[in-house]
Design an enzyme around this catalytic site. Structure first.
Site, PDB file in Angstrom:
ATOM      1  N   ASP A  42       0.883  -1.159   0.000  1.00 22.90           N
ATOM      2  CA  ASP A  42       0.000   0.000   0.000  1.00 22.90           C
ATOM      3  C   ASP A  42       0.931   1.223   0.000  1.00 22.90           C
ATOM      4  O   ASP A  42       2.141   1.090   0.251  1.00 22.90           O
ATOM      5  CB  ASP A  42      -0.858  -0.046   1.280  1.00 22.90           C
ATOM      6  CG  ASP A  42      -1.654   1.211   1.488  1.00 22.90           C
ATOM      7  OD1 ASP A  42      -2.306   1.661   0.536  1.00 22.90           O
ATOM      8  OD2 ASP A  42      -1.609   1.765   2.609  1.00 22.90           O
ATOM      9  N   ASP A  44      -0.053   5.079   1.022  1.00 24.20           N
ATOM     10  CA  ASP A  44      -0.274   6.046   2.100  1.00 24.20           C
ATOM     11  C   ASP A  44      -0.149   5.375   3.466  1.00 24.20           C
ATOM     12  O   ASP A  44      -0.931   4.487   3.787  1.00 24.20           O
ATOM     13  CB  ASP A  44      -1.675   6.668   1.974  1.00 24.20           C
ATOM     14  CG  ASP A  44      -1.894   7.349   0.629  1.00 24.20           C
ATOM     15  OD1 ASP A  44      -1.037   8.145   0.233  1.00 24.20           O
ATOM     16  OD2 ASP A  44      -2.921   7.067  -0.018  1.00 24.20           O
ATOM     17  N   GLY A  79      -7.528   3.852   3.487  1.00 24.12           N
ATOM     18  CA  GLY A  79      -7.634   2.736   2.546  1.00 24.12           C
ATOM     19  C   GLY A  79      -8.877   2.770   1.670  1.00 24.12           C
ATOM     20  O   GLY A  79      -8.949   2.053   0.689  1.00 24.12           O
ATOM     21  N   ARG A  82     -11.888   7.997  -2.276  1.00 24.40           N
ATOM     22  CA  ARG A  82     -12.221   9.400  -1.973  1.00 24.40           C
ATOM     23  C   ARG A  82     -13.736   9.561  -1.795  1.00 24.40           C
ATOM     24  O   ARG A  82     -14.200  10.207  -0.858  1.00 24.40           O
ATOM     25  CB  ARG A  82     -11.741  10.285  -3.130  1.00 24.40           C
ATOM     26  CG  ARG A  82     -11.744  11.768  -2.804  1.00 24.40           C
ATOM     27  CD  ARG A  82     -11.296  12.565  -4.014  1.00 24.40           C
ATOM     28  NE  ARG A  82     -10.059  12.058  -4.587  1.00 24.40           N
ATOM     29  CZ  ARG A  82      -9.598  12.367  -5.790  1.00 24.40           C
ATOM     30  NH1 ARG A  82     -10.259  13.221  -6.547  1.00 24.40           N
ATOM     31  NH2 ARG A  82      -8.460  11.866  -6.252  1.00 24.40           N
ATOM     32  N   SER A 149      -5.559   5.214  -3.991  1.00 24.65           N
ATOM     33  CA  SER A 149      -5.473   6.643  -4.307  1.00 24.65           C
ATOM     34  C   SER A 149      -5.315   6.899  -5.806  1.00 24.65           C
ATOM     35  O   SER A 149      -4.504   6.262  -6.474  1.00 24.65           O
ATOM     36  CB  SER A 149      -4.292   7.265  -3.565  1.00 24.65           C
ATOM     37  OG  SER A 149      -4.116   8.598  -4.001  1.00 24.65           O
ATOM     38  N   ASN A 151      -4.145   9.573  -6.736  1.00 22.83           N
ATOM     39  CA  ASN A 151      -2.932  10.407  -6.769  1.00 22.83           C
ATOM     40  C   ASN A 151      -1.659   9.574  -6.600  1.00 22.83           C
ATOM     41  O   ASN A 151      -0.566  10.138  -6.495  1.00 22.83           O
ATOM     42  CB  ASN A 151      -2.979  11.452  -5.647  1.00 22.83           C
ATOM     43  CG  ASN A 151      -4.115  12.444  -5.829  1.00 22.83           C
ATOM     44  OD1 ASN A 151      -4.138  13.192  -6.805  1.00 22.83           O
ATOM     45  ND2 ASN A 151      -5.071  12.438  -4.926  1.00 22.83           N
ATOM     46  N   ASP A 203      -1.497  -0.429   6.248  1.00 24.66           N
ATOM     47  CA  ASP A 203      -1.662   0.300   7.515  1.00 24.66           C
ATOM     48  C   ASP A 203      -3.135   0.502   7.863  1.00 24.66           C
ATOM     49  O   ASP A 203      -3.436   1.038   8.928  1.00 24.66           O
ATOM     50  CB  ASP A 203      -0.973   1.674   7.447  1.00 24.66           C
ATOM     51  CG  ASP A 203      -1.707   2.633   6.534  1.00 24.66           C
ATOM     52  OD1 ASP A 203      -2.126   2.188   5.441  1.00 24.66           O
ATOM     53  OD2 ASP A 203      -1.874   3.806   6.900  1.00 24.66           O
TER      54      ASP A 203
HETATM   55  C1  G6P Z   1      -5.812   5.731   0.004  1.00 28.78           C
HETATM   56  C2  G6P Z   1      -5.834   6.432   1.321  1.00 28.78           C
HETATM   57  C3  G6P Z   1      -7.198   7.012   1.606  1.00 28.78           C
HETATM   58  C4  G6P Z   1      -7.672   7.862   0.451  1.00 28.78           C
HETATM   59  C5  G6P Z   1      -7.731   7.001  -0.818  1.00 28.78           C
HETATM   60  C6  G6P Z   1      -8.159   7.776  -2.030  1.00 28.78           C
HETATM   61  O1  G6P Z   1      -6.444   4.517   0.118  1.00 28.78           O
HETATM   62  O2  G6P Z   1      -5.497   5.536   2.359  1.00 28.78           O
HETATM   63  O3  G6P Z   1      -7.125   7.788   2.777  1.00 28.78           O
HETATM   64  O4  G6P Z   1      -8.946   8.403   0.692  1.00 28.78           O
HETATM   65  O5  G6P Z   1      -6.428   6.467  -1.053  1.00 28.78           O
HETATM   66  O6  G6P Z   1      -7.188   8.739  -2.334  1.00 28.78           O
HETATM   67  P1  G6P Z   1      -7.315   9.856  -3.436  1.00 28.78           P
HETATM   68  O7  G6P Z   1      -5.904  10.400  -3.540  1.00 28.78           O
HETATM   69  O8  G6P Z   1      -7.752   9.194  -4.708  1.00 28.78           O
HETATM   70  O9  G6P Z   1      -8.275  10.851  -2.960  1.00 28.78           O
HETATM   71 MG    MG Z   2      -2.609   3.183   3.654  1.00 23.91          MG
END
Ligand code: G6P
Ligand code: MG
Length: 248
Positions: A42, A44, A79, A82, A149, A151, A203
């Protein structure tokens, strides 16, 4: 000089696959022992502390909605996508919103998140994580990134770590976010390994659940109470010892 195949020797002498991982020594692909052949990370909170930036951005949105988002609340956002995170933030604040308002809020949160992230430097990778990935690859273990994510690619490019991965799956490539196993199953497919040959580093509680639902082993990174379903728990990603691979 007699050629010594350490795998053959150990596989013959033991029903349990006990072996020593070392530089340049890869498990033979043709054995049917349940060996870990791939590690899936993972992003983040496992490779870098962007989990904190997600928290700051959601906290800022919650404040605009009139309440304080706590660290405990934030555990439920880790995890998950969004869109789902926003729904949880709205539920926690008792706020209802139209689809259009939700889109504006999600965009706003993402802009704030990107403001935090754009100044990130390669030094922000958690200590020892780059080395762990390098060592895994030296031992013939494939390595993938699996982050919900959208991003994720931007982040790993800023960290200059994108070339270390044999496969990358991010939030733009999946339909269901963790705890659904889709993301990890797709990563295994891209790596051309079976799910049971994969070890996931996570995590988030939702991430641990997703890994187990995929039929994979999981190392939880962080709080032992929160991640108690994981096969092993470490305080920090780099605390994981490669020698543990044979014991999982
Ligand atoms: C990861 C993070 C989440 C976040 C998700 C979407 O899983 O742990 O906290 O909301 O990604 O991320 P984004 O960058 O697409 O908003
Ligand atoms: Mg994570």
């Amino acid at each position: 000089m007699q050629y010594l195949n350490p795998w053959k020797r150990l596989i013959k002498s033991s029903r349990k696959p006990i072996f020593e991982f070392q530089q340049g020594c890869s498990p033979p692909a043709e054995t049917n022992l349940n060996l870990i052949r791939a590690c899936i990370f993972d992003l983040d909170g496992v490779i870098v502390d962007t989990a904190h930036y997600h928290f700051l951005a959601w906290k800022r949105l919650a404040r605009e909605l009139g309440y304080e988002l706590t660290l405990a609340d934030n555990e439920n956002l880790k995890g998950v996508s969004r869109k789902r995170s926003l729904e949880i933030v709205l539920e926690l604040g008792g706020v209802t919103a139209t689809e259009h308002e939700k889109e504006l809020m999600a965009n706003k949160k993402n802009t704030w998140f990107n403001d935090y992230v754009e100044r990130m430097m390669p030094e922000e990778i958690f200590p020892g994580v780059r080395q762990l990935i390098v060592d895994l690859k030296k031992n013939g273990i494939k390595v993938a990134l699996a982050s919900s994510s959208k991003n994720a690619r931007t982040v790993i490019q800023l960290l200059r770590i994108q070339h270390e991965f044999d496969a990358i799956v991010d939030g733009t490539m999946i339909e269901h976010s963790k705890p659904h196993p889709e993301i990890f199953l797709l990563a295994a497919k891209k790596l051309d390994v079976k799910p049971e040959e994969c070890l996931v580093f996570e995590d988030a509680e939702a991430g641990v659940a997703a890994a187990l639902a995929a039929g994979m082993k999981c190392v939880g990174v962080g709080n032992p109470q929160q991640l108690n379903k994981a096969n092993e728990i470490v305080a920090k990603t780099a605390d994981f010892k490669i020698s543990e691979l044979s014991k999982l």
